[in-house]
Scaffold this motif. Sequence first.
Motif, PDB file in Angstrom:
ATOM      1  N   TYR A 261      -0.538  46.550   2.309  1.00  0.00           N
ATOM      2  CA  TYR A 261      -1.065  46.916   0.794  1.00  0.00           C
ATOM      3  C   TYR A 261      -2.096  45.793   0.413  1.00  0.00           C
ATOM      4  N   GLU A 262      -3.122  46.174  -0.037  1.00  0.00           N
ATOM      5  CA  GLU A 262      -4.558  44.960  -0.483  1.00  0.00           C
ATOM      6  C   GLU A 262      -4.687  45.226  -1.981  1.00  0.00           C
ATOM      7  N   GLY A 263      -4.879  44.185  -2.451  1.00  0.00           N
ATOM      8  CA  GLY A 263      -5.123  43.967  -3.985  1.00  0.00           C
ATOM      9  C   GLY A 263      -6.038  42.713  -4.369  1.00  0.00           C
ATOM     10  N   PHE A 264      -6.107  42.734  -5.687  1.00  0.00           N
ATOM     11  CA  PHE A 264      -6.718  41.437  -6.167  1.00  0.00           C
ATOM     12  C   PHE A 264      -5.861  40.682  -7.052  1.00  0.00           C
ATOM     13  N   GLY A 265      -6.084  39.348  -7.260  1.00  0.00           N
ATOM     14  CA  GLY A 265      -5.419  38.619  -8.090  1.00  0.00           C
ATOM     15  C   GLY A 265      -6.105  38.156  -9.006  1.00  0.00           C
ATOM     16  N   PRO A 266      -5.646  37.187 -10.061  1.00  0.00           N
ATOM     17  CA  PRO A 266      -6.462  36.586 -10.947  1.00  0.00           C
ATOM     18  C   PRO A 266      -7.658  36.051 -10.599  1.00  0.00           C
ATOM     19  N   GLY A 267      -8.759  36.169 -11.268  1.00  0.00           N
ATOM     20  CA  GLY A 267      -9.991  35.194 -10.576  1.00  0.00           C
ATOM     21  C   GLY A 267     -10.582  36.341  -9.536  1.00  0.00           C
ATOM     22  N   GLY A 268     -10.304  37.403  -9.131  1.00  0.00           N
ATOM     23  CA  GLY A 268     -10.725  38.126  -7.932  1.00  0.00           C
ATOM     24  C   GLY A 268     -10.355  37.668  -6.569  1.00  0.00           C
ATOM     25  N   ILE A 269      -9.312  36.894  -6.544  1.00  0.00           N
ATOM     26  CA  ILE A 269      -9.136  36.627  -5.005  1.00  0.00           C
ATOM     27  C   ILE A 269      -8.409  38.086  -4.554  1.00  0.00           C
ATOM     28  N   GLY A 270      -8.793  37.822  -2.987  1.00  0.00           N
ATOM     29  CA  GLY A 270      -8.344  39.099  -2.289  1.00  0.00           C
ATOM     30  C   GLY A 270      -6.800  38.570  -1.777  1.00  0.00           C
ATOM     31  N   ILE A 271      -6.119  39.650  -1.684  1.00  0.00           N
ATOM     32  CA  ILE A 271      -4.688  39.533  -1.176  1.00  0.00           C
ATOM     33  C   ILE A 271      -4.212  40.523  -0.497  1.00  0.00           C
ATOM     34  N   ILE A 272      -3.714  40.204   0.891  1.00  0.00           N
ATOM     35  CA  ILE A 272      -3.166  41.257   1.754  1.00  0.00           C
ATOM     36  C   ILE A 272      -1.626  41.080   1.877  1.00  0.00           C
ATOM     37  N   VAL A 273      -0.762  42.106   1.777  1.00  0.00           N
ATOM     38  CA  VAL A 273       0.614  42.270   1.894  1.00  0.00           C
ATOM     39  C   VAL A 273       0.972  43.084   2.837  1.00  0.00           C
ATOM     40  N   GLU A 274       1.937  42.566   3.656  1.00  0.00           N
ATOM     41  CA  GLU A 274       2.356  43.281   4.753  1.00  0.00           C
ATOM     42  C   GLU A 274       3.676  43.435   4.406  1.00  0.00           C
ATOM     43  N   VAL A 275       4.256  44.793   4.576  1.00  0.00           N
ATOM     44  CA  VAL A 275       5.487  45.142   4.234  1.00  0.00           C
ATOM     45  C   VAL A 275       6.318  45.785   5.402  1.00  0.00           C
ATOM     46  N   SER A 276       7.629  45.597   5.556  1.00  0.00           N
ATOM     47  CA  SER A 276       8.444  46.467   6.222  1.00  0.00           C
ATOM     48  C   SER A 276       9.549  47.005   5.463  1.00  0.00           C
ATOM     49  N   THR A 277       9.636  48.356   5.508  1.00  0.00           N
ATOM     50  CA  THR A 277      10.450  48.910   4.423  1.00  0.00           C
ATOM     51  C   THR A 277      11.303  50.292   5.128  1.00  0.00           C
ATOM     52  N   ASP A 278      12.512  50.420   4.372  1.00  0.00           N
ATOM     53  CA  ASP A 278      13.156  51.718   5.061  1.00  0.00           C
ATOM     54  C   ASP A 278      12.907  52.608   3.609  1.00  0.00           C
ATOM     55  N   ASN A 279      12.070  52.190   2.549  1.00  0.00           N
ATOM     56  CA  ASN A 279      11.896  53.180   1.521  1.00  0.00           C
ATOM     57  C   ASN A 279      10.412  52.964   0.932  1.00  0.00           C
ATOM     58  N   ARG A 280       9.387  53.740   1.297  1.00  0.00           N
ATOM     59  CA  ARG A 280       8.137  53.431   1.159  1.00  0.00           C
ATOM     60  C   ARG A 280       7.925  53.574  -0.494  1.00  0.00           C
ATOM     61  N   ASN A 281       8.479  54.465  -1.423  1.00  0.00           N
ATOM     62  CA  ASN A 281       8.300  54.419  -2.701  1.00  0.00           C
ATOM     63  C   ASN A 281       8.758  53.176  -3.329  1.00  0.00           C
ATOM     64  N   ARG A 282       9.965  52.790  -3.009  1.00  0.00           N
ATOM     65  CA  ARG A 282      10.254  51.508  -3.441  1.00  0.00           C
ATOM     66  C   ARG A 282       9.458  50.474  -3.384  1.00  0.00           C
ATOM     67  N   ALA A 283       8.796  50.377  -1.949  1.00  0.00           N
ATOM     68  CA  ALA A 283       8.082  49.112  -1.637  1.00  0.00           C
ATOM     69  C   ALA A 283       6.882  49.236  -2.552  1.00  0.00           C
ATOM     70  N   ALA A 284       6.226  50.507  -2.375  1.00  0.00           N
ATOM     71  CA  ALA A 284       4.956  50.614  -3.296  1.00  0.00           C
ATOM     72  C   ALA A 284       5.254  50.220  -4.673  1.00  0.00           C
ATOM     73  N   SER A 285       6.213  50.772  -5.341  1.00  0.00           N
ATOM     74  CA  SER A 285       6.454  50.555  -6.877  1.00  0.00           C
ATOM     75  C   SER A 285       6.615  48.994  -6.998  1.00  0.00           C
ATOM     76  N   GLU A 286       7.471  48.233  -6.339  1.00  0.00           N
ATOM     77  CA  GLU A 286       7.544  46.750  -6.330  1.00  0.00           C
ATOM     78  C   GLU A 286       6.189  46.101  -6.155  1.00  0.00           C
ATOM     79  N   VAL A 287       5.442  46.443  -5.212  1.00  0.00           N
ATOM     80  CA  VAL A 287       4.210  45.729  -4.859  1.00  0.00           C
ATOM     81  C   VAL A 287       3.211  45.708  -6.183  1.00  0.00           C
ATOM     82  N   ARG A 288       3.158  47.046  -6.599  1.00  0.00           N
ATOM     83  CA  ARG A 288       2.316  47.352  -7.545  1.00  0.00           C
ATOM     84  C   ARG A 288       2.803  46.725  -8.754  1.00  0.00           C
ATOM     85  N   THR A 289       4.088  46.691  -9.119  1.00  0.00           N
ATOM     86  CA  THR A 289       4.589  46.052 -10.500  1.00  0.00           C
ATOM     87  C   THR A 289       4.137  44.653 -10.221  1.00  0.00           C
TER      88      THR A 289
END
Length: 249
Positions: free
Chosen positions: A86-114
């Motif tokens: 997953y890729e996103g932006f933090g406060p001030g426009g910093i770039g963030i990369i998040v690497e996930v290993s999951t047995d539930n794609r929907n859960r992981a996506a929801s938690e990262v987005r939240t």
Amino acid sequence: MAGHSKWANIQHRKGRQDKARGKLFSKLSKEITIAAKIGGPDPDMNPRLRLAVANAKGQSMPKDNIQRAIDKATGNDVEAYEEIRYEGFGPGGIGIIVEVSTDNRNRAASEVRTAFSKNGGNLGETGAVAFMFDQVGEIRYSEEVADEEAMFEAAIEAGAEDVTYEEGDEDEGEPGERIVYCARDDLAEVAGNLQAALGDAKSVNIIWKPQTLTPVEADKTDSVIKLLEVLDDLDDVQNVYANADFPED
């Protein structure tokens, strides 16, 4: 790379806490199990597993824990993990990369987005941030293993491209680390050469290294650190990378 060092030091400080230590072992165990499931339980025949085991040993993970993680991969009840970035932006426009290993794609996506949305960031599309980073090999040694000149010479002879230094925590008596970078495809060879010259490394990984750092304004420092900590604490998250350049304390 003051910002990178500050975030790394924060992670190290968390790592001294028992709860965070258990979290670290959980991540290491998951990586060992995934590697063994994909490539087989013999580290000599499975480069990814060999790397995962070496990193676990570098973090003083007990041998019994390592073996249990390998054995779990041969069981019928092992989860089918999916690896997602997953890729996103933090406060001030910093770039963030998040690497996930999951047995539930929907859960992981929801938690990262939240995590992003509740901590001043926003989740982006694939590719929104990755172009600001390079995937490279990273090999870490305690500064006590070799001085700056000796480490540089050993690294160059091993086929590495660069060596940097990361300060330790003087208050806790923790030494700094010498960080060796190399091309991603050369990691196994360079790590092997360094092991022959200097002994076992603390960690050997393929990482996302920022091409440049984005300055973090002083009033946004706590918000950025909070977001990175929240992401790192998610059960499905294996690694978090950011191009944040934090102001000096």
